[in-house]
Design an enzyme around this catalytic site. Structure first.
Site, PDB file in Angstrom:
ATOM      1  CD  GLU A 109      -3.228  -0.443   0.218  1.00 50.52           C
ATOM      2  OE1 GLU A 109      -3.309   0.749  -0.053  1.00 50.52           O
ATOM      3  OE2 GLU A 109      -4.022  -1.297  -0.232  1.00 50.52           O
ATOM      4  N   GLY A 110       1.993   1.204  -0.691  1.00 50.06           N
ATOM      5  CA  GLY A 110       2.889   2.359  -0.758  1.00 50.06           C
ATOM      6  C   GLY A 110       3.984   2.259   0.281  1.00 50.06           C
TER       7      GLY A 110
END
Lengths: 600, 600
Positions: A442-443
């Site tokens: 998620e980054g």
């Protein structure tokens, strides 16, 4: 109920005292709720977490899913736990009543899932992804898509995935190549390979609904040419019954360090005639649709990291109270009895650090969740805009701060256990391995740093950044009036001021045009900024604790005293590092950036 | 030879330029050596490491040893690699010629083992423990014990173990209960249970020689009543042939997070008639004998941690050069080609941090090894005493600093790899798991902190601490004269001064009698002290690099430039944290110490 997932006294403190979640009950959407109904949902989630999820958490790590004869095989306990969860209706905790949901405030709904994560992050993965995929359809899909897919997902009949990453393009989504060819009937045929698809295949549900990013033939290059498609593993007829198998093939499983209970898969779309898919939302707006849900998804990642840290802390605390080992420093008599580990100064320091990290992280994630509801439902457009801006600003911190500090908490939990902590006979090493995913997916930290410093801090001309700083200053002002908090307030002020200076210096470099140099230490900025934010949340917890002290209940008094100690710990042990980090940031250093490649 | 174990240019720099290992060749013991013979041993070790050890490092992690029908089963590659190693004579690298050894200087001998650790820490474990156990016999055993056991161990015919820990007494050795009953023939019978015995059972050698701590019947309680025994798995006849099986039973294997290739066992001594054992050294002097070898053993742990960090760095560096991902920050054209990861600022920062940690750690461990030889062979008693004192002082730092910062390097190597780094398809996650043992075994961070602050800093009335500070100041003085180093020198001075102030403040509290309070943050002191020491070693590397710059060889110039950047990185990014840590230490804080147990 014996459980080491959460301190329920702390959860109540955070929800009802610190964040006053009951204030969102003023919104029409929550008018049928009261503290009892919120608590009932949390109690139910904790019961399912403790009784159905936690008992097989180690088992799905030791016996991870396998790929046999084209099928994914896994321990039967996973299905059993998920079946119980489906039965509770908790998968639709945040949804509207008319979709079969509980219409719970974001903080409570997030927490229900968070408790499952703390109990067994591997098994929870399937449910969490399904909720996320269903949310995406509900936000951007057609009414028909909502009925034919999302409703069945929230009921647990279908599960879901998010298919973003491709082998040649990790964080660089703009480079993805999966293509979608329009068909005469309005559907599409997809061709491409996806990697790291969690829950990408299994036999836990009747069907799997993949949310896939792909390109239309006329798509512009880069992130502006990405569309979102719904691609079922098995086609779904109009009446909801299942049709033919779609052209989506499991190419293999990926074996991870932790989080082993959740399959991570490689999926091939369109090896034959093309995988049938349906456009969700508008053409070329796929990334925007995906990112529309990003704030909430990232709160989920942050909270997952917190909960792994939290359960590690509770395990370490119990071990330190029970295990007898060594003697106090002054004790010279070797025949005197050994004392519990918790009597040793260094063990206490490690326990208090864990407490400061995990309770601070929980406060941070719940703060984000509170803003989700304010953003959607607050009375005025101005209030909603403000909440939305603050949430955007805080999201990279919520995603990344816990995934560093609560991972560190897991490391400290191992250390408290000594040699036992390193063995798979004790659970803490697994928490550490599981949690190591969170700084990546998620980054990554790097991506979050660029998001915070490159976009969020300066968006709307810095308005939301200034608003956050004002709120921090207001808390500092309030805390100064209390002798027990004045010194901590002072330290937070120093840290916040140092970061304000660094922000200004970096913005000046950015304004001069050298964006690469300005952002070279964005990850360190993210870290120090996060420390200030969590320092603020600790000071706010300190204020509530000062108010709570003097209770006639001695357990309650000890609880508030613990909050004050953790607040003091954070101010004394963590915040001074922000000041020195801010000095480095202020210099806009480029030691690594300008180094020759061949000098590494 | 393709290998990612070490940068051989750096190893040559560290040995011949930074530490000038050739200076120890002046000692009689090394008179037959020259740079070529030292290098030949290192080249041989690296060849064995790369060709025999590295290729099955993942295999012994995935297929760890199992306990079947009372025997330990493991992959055949382990035995094959160890057989090659035995054949090289490297197991006796540090021993005298007359014992079949190579009589190599400590730095070179340690490095030979270190290369094996970087290649495959699991398989190396069996050899490393054997060397350590043999050293113990050679240092404290009788001539007969040396001939009957140690010589066969160094030849690889027998392997060895160290049996300290018992289930109820982890770090608290004074509480161990294994008892040794004297027999009429002068031998002993041992009864007791040991845990975490690495290499405690296997079929890799003809026999296993256990070095066991136990108590005699008349032993005083605590650490003063511990004796050292030699307990063979199979009794050894006078002529060296094997006799009866001894009463030592494998009770089970322990399953670890990493380091899986080395069995960790539970052993039962004396389930029947008692395990036959032989006293090594004097009664009740066992712990002293064991600790006599501790400095060198702890250098070995530190170096193992460094080498895991080092190989992780080299893997991350190669990946960052080869993997194309994303575009520079200013590049708006999404159809422009992707750039290698190393072009991104945050990747560069993470690579430079790894370089600073692993090359700094290597310099630290080799510094310790140089002192080992000075301590033994320096020309005057005064010089030997000084070296011994400095080595004692630095040992807790050498043990602990790498096991924090080179573990962090492993975490950064994962992060550089992104999602791939979290998978078992890439090696970096294993390095991270393997390295997590190092902050625990051979004395935890907590134990090392108490050793440093509670004993070492103040021993001999602080003489060795002052001597170290003088040496640091001398380097600072020298570095100030170079424009490229002056700022780094200044930062080191600030850090060293701040730590000197903290040391004084803590010593004052200790002198006032509150030793528990004085030592409450010993682990943090250890960490900050280590940063100063490594900062010093970086400044010394900077001095050598300044001298080397301007070479006509462009590769050499890039190498020295890299050293200077890493020196600058350390001064700018790491040392400022020491100043704020020192402020905390200076306050002799007791937030965690004085907190009520029930407030956690």
């Amino acid at each position: 109920m014996q459980q080491k997932i959460i301190n329920t006294r702390d959860l109540a403190f955070q929800l009802y005292e610190l964040h006053d979640v009951e204030q969102v009950l003023r919104f029409e959407r929550y008018s049928e709720h009261n503290r009892e109904t919120l608590q009932a949902a949390l109690d139910l989630a904790l019961k399912v977490a403790a009784e159905e999820f936690a008992p097989h958490a180690r088992l799905v790590d030791e016996e991870e899913p396998t790929f046999e004869n084209g099928r994914v095989e896994m321990r039967p306990e996973v299905r059993k736990a998920l079946d119980v969860l489906k039965g509770t209706g908790l998968m639709a905790a945040s949804q509207n009543y008319k979709r079969g949901g509980m219409q719970l405030p974001a903080a409570v709904a997030q927490m229900c899932v968070g408790l499952l994560k703390g109990a067994n992050v591997g098994t929870q993965g399937y449910a969490g992804l399904t909720i996320a995929a269903a949310n995406l359809i509900l936000a951007h899909g057609s009414e028909e898509q909502k009925t034919r897919y999302a409703d069945h997902m929230l009921a647990g009949r279908f599960f879901g995935t998010m298919c973003l990453t491709e082998p040649h393009a990790g964080s660089s989504l703009g480079d993805l190549r999966t293509r979608a060819e329009p068909q005469p009937d309005g559907s599409y045929r997809l061709f491409g390979n996806k990697i790291y698809i969690s829950g990408g295949d299994h036999e836990l549900s009747e069907n799997i609904i993949h949310m896939v990013l792909a390109r239309l033939p006329d798509a512009p290059p880069g992130v502006k040419g990405i569309s979102l498609f719904l691609v079922p593993k098995i086609l779904v007829n109009e009446d909801g019954s299942l049709g033919e198998r779609n052209d989506v093939a499991l190419a293999g499983l990926i074996h991870k360090m932790g989080y082993r209970g959740t399959t991570s898969t490689m999926l091939n779309f369109g090896e034959q005639q093309g995988a049938v898919g349906y456009l969700v939302g508008k053409p070329h707006q796929g990334l925007a649709a995906m990112f529309h849900m990003m704030n909430e998804a990232r709160i989920g990642v942050g909270l997952g990291s917190v909960m792994l840290g939290y359960t590690g802390y509770l395990h370490a605390l119990e071990y330190a109270r029970e295990r007898r080992q060594g003697r106090p420093i002054g004790e010279k008599d070797p025949s005197s009895p050994q004392v519990p580990l918790i009597r040793h100064a260094d063990i206490r320091r490690m326990l208090l650090a864990q407490k400061a990290y995990v309770e601070g992280g929980l406060a941070l994630c719940l703060q984000g969740a509170m803003l989700v509801d304010e953003k959607k439902f607050a009375e005025t457009g101005e209030k909603r805009e403000l909440a939305a801006g603050l949430l955007d600003l805080l999201t990279p911190v919520i995603k990344s701060w816990p995934s560093r500090y609560c991972l560190e908490a897991n490391s400290l939990a191992i250390q408290v256990h000594g040699g036992y902590g390193y063995t798979r006979e004790y659970p803490v090493e697994q928490f550490y391995r599981d949690n190591r995913l969170n700084p990546i997916h998620e980054g990554t930290h790097g991506i979050q740093g660029l998001d915070l410093l490159g976009r969020k801090v300066s968006m709307a001309d810095g308005r939301f950044y200034r608003e956050l700083m004002h709120r921090i200053e207001a808390t500092i002002g309030e805390a100064r009036a209390h002798s027990r908090l004045a010194a901590s307030a002072e330290r937070l002020e120093q840290a916040a001021r140092a970061m304000a200076g660094a922000t200004e210096a970096i913005n000046a470099v950015k304004a001069s045009g050298d964006k690469e140099k300005a952002l070279a230490n964005a990850t360190l900025y993210l870290d120090a900024f996060g420390q200030v934010v969590v320092g603020w949340l600790w000071l706010r917890q300190g204020l509530k604790a000062v108010a709570g002290l003097g209770s006639s209940d001695s357990q309650d008094n000890a609880f508030y005293e613990g909050k004050l100690r953790a607040c003091e710990y954070f101010a004394r042990y963590e915040l001074p590092g922000v000041v020195s980090a801010a000095e480095l940031l202020n210099a806009v250093d480029e030691t690594a950036l300008s180094m020759a490649d061949e000098a590494f």
